[in-house]
Enzyme design. Structure first.
Site, PDB file in Angstrom:
ATOM      1  N   ASP A  29      34.275  37.811  39.551  1.00  0.00           N
ATOM      2  CA  ASP A  29      34.049  36.537  38.870  1.00  0.00           C
ATOM      3  C   ASP A  29      33.020  35.690  39.626  1.00  0.00           C
ATOM      4  OD1 ASP A  29      34.379  34.638  36.947  1.00  0.00           O
ATOM      5  OD2 ASP A  29      36.262  33.847  37.725  1.00  0.00           O
ATOM      6  N   ASN A  77      35.704  38.903  26.561  1.00  0.00           N
ATOM      7  CA  ASN A  77      34.295  38.598  26.850  1.00  0.00           C
ATOM      8  C   ASN A  77      33.379  38.681  25.617  1.00  0.00           C
ATOM      9  OD1 ASN A  77      34.255  40.011  30.232  1.00  0.00           O
ATOM     10  ND2 ASN A  77      34.600  37.900  29.564  1.00  0.00           N
TER      11      ASN A  77
HETATM   12  C1  FPP Z   1      32.151  37.433  35.528  1.00  0.00           C
HETATM   13  O1  FPP Z   1      31.307  36.393  35.936  1.00  0.00           O
HETATM   14  C2  FPP Z   1      31.404  38.693  35.399  1.00  0.00           C
HETATM   15  C3  FPP Z   1      31.288  39.449  34.261  1.00  0.00           C
HETATM   16  C4  FPP Z   1      31.938  39.139  32.998  1.00  0.00           C
HETATM   17  C5  FPP Z   1      30.457  40.661  34.234  1.00  0.00           C
HETATM   18  C6  FPP Z   1      30.621  41.535  35.435  1.00  0.00           C
HETATM   19  C7  FPP Z   1      29.730  42.684  35.345  1.00  0.00           C
HETATM   20  C8  FPP Z   1      28.979  43.164  36.341  1.00  0.00           C
HETATM   21  C9  FPP Z   1      28.944  42.606  37.692  1.00  0.00           C
HETATM   22  C10 FPP Z   1      28.150  44.351  36.099  1.00  0.00           C
HETATM   23  C11 FPP Z   1      28.924  45.624  36.347  1.00  0.00           C
HETATM   24  C12 FPP Z   1      28.093  46.791  36.011  1.00  0.00           C
HETATM   25  C13 FPP Z   1      28.527  48.051  35.794  1.00  0.00           C
HETATM   26  C14 FPP Z   1      27.587  49.119  35.401  1.00  0.00           C
HETATM   27  C15 FPP Z   1      29.932  48.408  35.911  1.00  0.00           C
HETATM   28  P1  FPP Z   1      31.158  35.136  34.983  1.00  0.00           P
HETATM   29  O2  FPP Z   1      29.999  35.376  34.085  1.00  0.00           O
HETATM   30  O3  FPP Z   1      32.450  34.902  34.292  1.00  0.00           O
HETATM   31  O4  FPP Z   1      30.853  34.014  36.008  1.00  0.00           O
HETATM   32  P2  FPP Z   1      31.245  32.460  35.844  1.00  0.00           P
HETATM   33  O5  FPP Z   1      32.735  32.407  35.822  1.00  0.00           O
HETATM   34  O6  FPP Z   1      30.654  31.838  37.054  1.00  0.00           O
HETATM   35  O7  FPP Z   1      30.614  31.985  34.556  1.00  0.00           O
END
Ligand code: FPP
Length: 249
Positions: A29, A77
């Protein structure tokens, strides 16, 4: 050799090899917040998030951890802005294609958990290819939760079991925890010993609801793109201080 001098690929000397978690799960996160703090678009946070995940996978492999599971995309998501969803799907597809050769060479076995049938067909094809080409690898087991929801996983397991009962293949009295586990996406993977969540949120967000019953939970304020080896080292030190009792005294 002091901790400072230990080469990166070696287990830091203050960690006890015997007490390492066998399976680490991560809720990655904070990508969006990381990007915002840098004055960048959210998608840049996800790009950096991929780098952090690649580093963690290599670190787990170097330090002798047998399994890593990462929460890449939840069933919730889809509610994000369409362009972010599209970016993530394309990113997953590209990363899988780019990293497959290295995963094969490094003996990584990749698998996916979640409802994969509603992912874009091109991503599904890349997923099938990477699973197939790494299925005989016996190094670290890397599981990516994609379009995954713990409740959805439990419901689909119940449905599969109910079908078997309806067909007379299973008696209701035969349903026990082991039967149930065999119908989860994670069948055959041991439960996580350690669940790490970055960016300070104190919740499990529908991740591995059944499997984390006895996992140790470690929460750090660090945002996912900044979660590096030294952060992981800190998480493992904290884990090794815990007394795991599994409900006993
Ligand atoms: C949460 O941060 C993250 C995600 C929903 C996406 C995570 C995916 C990756 C790191 C890529 C993984 C890649 C592979 C190929 C497995 P957020 O967007 O919720 O952050 P925030 O809470 O600060 O808005």
């Amino acid at each position: 050799m002091t901790a400072q001098q230990t080469p990166l690929e070696y287990l830091p000397p203050d960690l006890n090899r015997e007490l390492l978690p066998k399976h680490v799960a991560v809720i990655m996160d904070g990508n969006g917040r990381w990007a915002k703090r840098q004055g960048l678009p959210r998608i840049m946070g996800h790009k950096r998030g991929v780098d952090a995940l690649k580093d963690l996978l290599r670190c787990c492999k170097d330090w002798g951890i047998q399994a890593l599971t990462a929460y890449a995309f939840s069933t919730e998501n889809w509610g994000r802005p369409q362009e972010e969803v599209d970016f993530l799907m394309t990113l997953f597809q590209r990363v899988l294609r780019q990293e497959l050769r290295k995963m094969v060479e490094e003996n990584v076995q990749i698998r996916f958990v979640g409802n994969l049938t509603s992912l874009p067909p091109a991503l599904q094809a890349e997923i099938c290819r990477s699973v197939e080409e790494t299925k005989d690898n016996r190094g670290i087991r890397f599981t990516v939760a994609t379009n995954y929801g713990g409740r959805q996983e439990i419901v689909q397991a119940c449905r599969a079991i109910a079908h078997k009962v309806q067909q007379g293949l299973l008696q209701p009295d035969e349903i026990d925890e082991a039967t149930f586990e065999r119908h989860l996406y994670t069948s055959g993977i041991c439960d996580p010993d350690l669940l790490i969540r970055t960016s300070g949120e104190m919740r499990v967000s529908n991740f591995l609801l059944w499997q984390i019953a006895y996992s140790e939970i470690y929460i750090t304020d660090t945002l996912w793109p900044d979660f590096d080896r030294s952060e992981f080292h800190r998480a493992l030190c904290a884990y090794q201080q815990r007394e795991r009792r599994f409900g006993k005294v």
